[in-house]
Each structure stands twice: as structure tokens, then as C-alpha cells.
Design a protein around this motif. Structure first.
Motif, PDB file in Angstrom:
ATOM      1  N   ILE A   5      -2.048  17.475   1.764  1.00 10.60           N
ATOM      2  CA  ILE A   5      -1.805  16.063   2.050  1.00 10.60           C
ATOM      3  C   ILE A   5      -3.100  15.497   2.609  1.00 10.60           C
ATOM      4  O   ILE A   5      -3.547  15.901   3.681  1.00 10.60           O
ATOM      5  N   ILE A   6      -3.711  14.567   1.856  1.00 12.66           N
ATOM      6  CA  ILE A   6      -5.055  14.080   2.174  1.00 12.66           C
ATOM      7  C   ILE A   6      -5.019  12.666   2.738  1.00 12.66           C
ATOM      8  O   ILE A   6      -4.449  11.752   2.136  1.00 12.66           O
ATOM      9  N   LEU A  58      -3.066  12.224  -2.380  1.00 11.86           N
ATOM     10  CA  LEU A  58      -3.830  11.293  -1.567  1.00 11.86           C
ATOM     11  C   LEU A  58      -2.801  10.307  -1.010  1.00 11.86           C
ATOM     12  O   LEU A  58      -2.303   9.438  -1.729  1.00 11.86           O
ATOM     13  N   HIS A  59      -2.463  10.482   0.250  1.00 11.01           N
ATOM     14  CA  HIS A  59      -1.360   9.710   0.817  1.00 11.01           C
ATOM     15  C   HIS A  59      -1.863   8.345   1.297  1.00 11.01           C
ATOM     16  O   HIS A  59      -3.053   8.147   1.547  1.00 11.01           O
ATOM     17  N   CYS A  60      -0.923   7.406   1.383  1.00 13.95           N
ATOM     18  CA  CYS A  60      -1.227   6.044   1.864  1.00 13.95           C
ATOM     19  C   CYS A  60      -2.495   5.532   1.173  1.00 13.95           C
ATOM     20  O   CYS A  60      -3.431   5.074   1.818  1.00 13.95           O
ATOM     21  N   SER A  86      -0.059   8.385  -3.608  1.00 12.02           N
ATOM     22  CA  SER A  86       1.109   7.870  -2.900  1.00 12.02           C
ATOM     23  C   SER A  86       0.826   6.493  -2.303  1.00 12.02           C
ATOM     24  O   SER A  86      -0.214   6.275  -1.675  1.00 12.02           O
ATOM     25  N   PHE A  87       1.791   5.602  -2.479  1.00  8.11           N
ATOM     26  CA  PHE A  87       1.660   4.237  -1.986  1.00  8.11           C
ATOM     27  C   PHE A  87       2.620   4.000  -0.818  1.00  8.11           C
ATOM     28  O   PHE A  87       3.782   4.393  -0.861  1.00  8.11           O
ATOM     29  N   THR A 108       6.623   5.907   3.531  1.00 11.95           N
ATOM     30  CA  THR A 108       6.577   4.873   4.556  1.00 11.95           C
ATOM     31  C   THR A 108       5.392   5.065   5.497  1.00 11.95           C
ATOM     32  O   THR A 108       4.899   4.097   6.066  1.00 11.95           O
ATOM     33  N   ASP A 109       4.975   6.316   5.728  1.00  7.58           N
ATOM     34  CA  ASP A 109       4.030   6.636   6.802  1.00  7.58           C
ATOM     35  C   ASP A 109       4.584   6.114   8.129  1.00  7.58           C
ATOM     36  O   ASP A 109       3.832   5.812   9.052  1.00  7.58           O
TER      37      ASP A 109
END
Length: 260
Positions: free
Chosen positions: A128-129, A154-156, A175-176, A204-205
Motif C-alpha cells: 500500500i503506497i 497507489l492509494h488516495c 485507488s481513488f 475513504t481514507d
């Protein structure tokens, strides 16, 4: 059916749910969220994240040190691999590079990032980057350490389409979060239109980055529905099919079956 592919359940503002995490989770389940990946950020919250996963069959955990939490957190490969042996840990991270908020810790960030990628390869888990203002260094280090063996996310995501394409070539997903719904996110929205359907995740983060139209209020996993609805609309895709696709993507990337 949806997955919140990145949330911090141990940090949620539970005031809208009478102080109850169970009520916050139930609110998400009632709108179709069926799985949650609770992401670790440092050694201090690792036990809490893992315990949440142990106590809820629909919650999974990760192990990692966020690049903004490097101080006093210089763990080694053995620590990460040993923590990753837990049956509910399905990823290494979040890890990465953040030169926007913490450029002064660049050497420590790079050292930890390298260690995380090596641990992911050894543990055979995806990464998770977190990356901000560090595009080329992020890509270069992923390539140098063999991250393509198990890929990751690649998160967020807030970077360029070119970066996304390079990462996807190494087996990464994009990921968005709620950021994609913001009015000033037109460039990111264009990226969201271009990503192949089989490489998209939503998150969501939470408790951060509450999507429109709920900005200014506490974020929680139930709002992954709002992110998904927005991205599906951007892409002119059927909402239910988009939810199914992103759930399939999550389960393809992450080893959600219990380890033996």
C-alpha cells in the motif's frame, strides 16, 4: 457490494455514531460495504489495527510505517515480515514517500520504504503506497526492489496519468478517495476516467478526506459509496457494475482468504 480498500478505523471520529465503532461499521454495511481494509501507520497502532481485524470477519489489516511517522519507527525487515504472518494481515503498508509535508526526513523515508518493499517481496504480499511530490523516486525504488513480484496499490491517488501507467505496468492498482469529488480536482477526475476498469479501487481514507457533498463532516467507511458513485458517473458506467468490478479488483489483489 463495495469494499473500503483503505481506512483507519482506529482513528474514526465516532461522535456521529454515539461513540460506537460497531454502529459506524453497521452504517457502512447497511449501504452495501462488505469489506474493510484497516491500514496501519506505525508501530504504536499496529496492535489496535490487528485486533480490529481479529474481532470482525469483514475487516482486514496491514502492517507498515507511514512516511510521515518515521521518527522512532525505523523497523527492520524481520519486524514487518513477522507482523505480516498474522492471518488477517493482507498487505504491507502504508509506506512510501512524502516530500510535500516531510522533505526533511527524506533519507529516513527512503530507508523505510526500501525495507517495506523488501518485506513485501519476502512475505509475498502487495504494497500500500502513499506518494506525494515524490513521483520519480517512488517509481524508481519500486522498480529497484522488485515490487512487481506482488504489486500493490497507489492509494488516495492524486498524481499524473503517466505515473499511474508506470505503476500499473508493475502490477499496481490505482485507488481513488474523496479527493476525486473535490471541485478543484479536474485533472484527477480526468485520470479516473482513463484508468482501466480492472485496475480501479475506491476508498475513504477515513477519518480524512470526506467526499462532496459531506465535506466538513467526519468521514467514515459508509462514504465509500459516495466516492464510488462519483467515479462511476465520471466514467459513465453503471453504478452496480462499477461496485462489483472494484470489489473483484480488491479480492484479486489482496489475499483475503485466511492464511494457512
Amino acid at each position: 457490494m463495495l469494499v473500503d480498500s483503505h481506512c483507519h478505523l482506529d482513528r474514526l471520529d465516532l461522535s456521529p455514531f454515539d461513540g460506537s465503532l460497531d454502529l459506524a461499521l453497521d452504517a457502512a454495511r447497511q449501504v452495501g460495504v462488505k469489506q474493510f481494509l484497516c491500514v496501519a501507520i506505525n508501530v504504536d497502532n499496529q496492535a489496535a489495527v490487528t485486533k480490529l481485524a481479529e474481532n470482525h470477519p469483514d475487516i482486514y489489516a496491514s502492517v507498515g510505517i507511514h512516511p510521515l511517522y518515521t521518527q522512532g519507527q525505523m523497523v527492520d525487515n524481520n519486524y514487518l515480515v513477522n507482523q505480516a504472518a498474522h492471518e488477517k494481515v493482507i498487505a504491507i503498508g502504508e509506506t512510501g514517500l512524502d516530500y510535500y509535508y516531510a522533505k526533511e526526513s527524506k533519507p529516513e523515508q527512503q530507508m523505510l520504504f526500501r525495507t517495506h518493499v523488501q518485506a513485501a517481496v519476502e512475505a509475498e504480499l502487495p504494497l500500500i503506497i502513499h506518494t506525494r511530490d515524490a513521483r520519480q523516486d517512488t517509481l524508481d525504488m519500486l522498480k529497484a526492489e522488485g515490487a512487481e513480484k506482488h504489486g500493490g496499490v497507489l492509494h488516495c491517488f492524486t498524481e499524473s496519468l503517466a505515473m499511474a501507467e508506470e505503476a500499473m505496468a508493475m502490477g499496481f492498482y490505482i485507488s481513488f478517495s474523496g479527493i476525486v469529488t473535490f471541485k478543484n480536482a479536474q485533472e484527477l477526475q480526468q485520470v479516473a476516467k482513463e484508468i482501466p476498469a480492472d485496475r480501479i479501487l475506491v476508498e475513504t481514507d477515513s477519518p480524512y478526506l470526506t467526499p462532496v457533498p459531506f465535506r466538513g463532516k467526519p468521514n467514515s467507511p459508509r462514504h465509500v459509496v459516495d466516492v464510488a458513485r462519483f467515479v462511476a458517473s465520471l466514467r459513465e458506467e453503471n453504478f452496480e457494475q462499477f461496485c462489483l468490478q472494484t470489489t473483484q479488483n480488491f479480492n484479486r489483489l489482496f489475499p483475503t482468504g485466511l492464511k494457512t
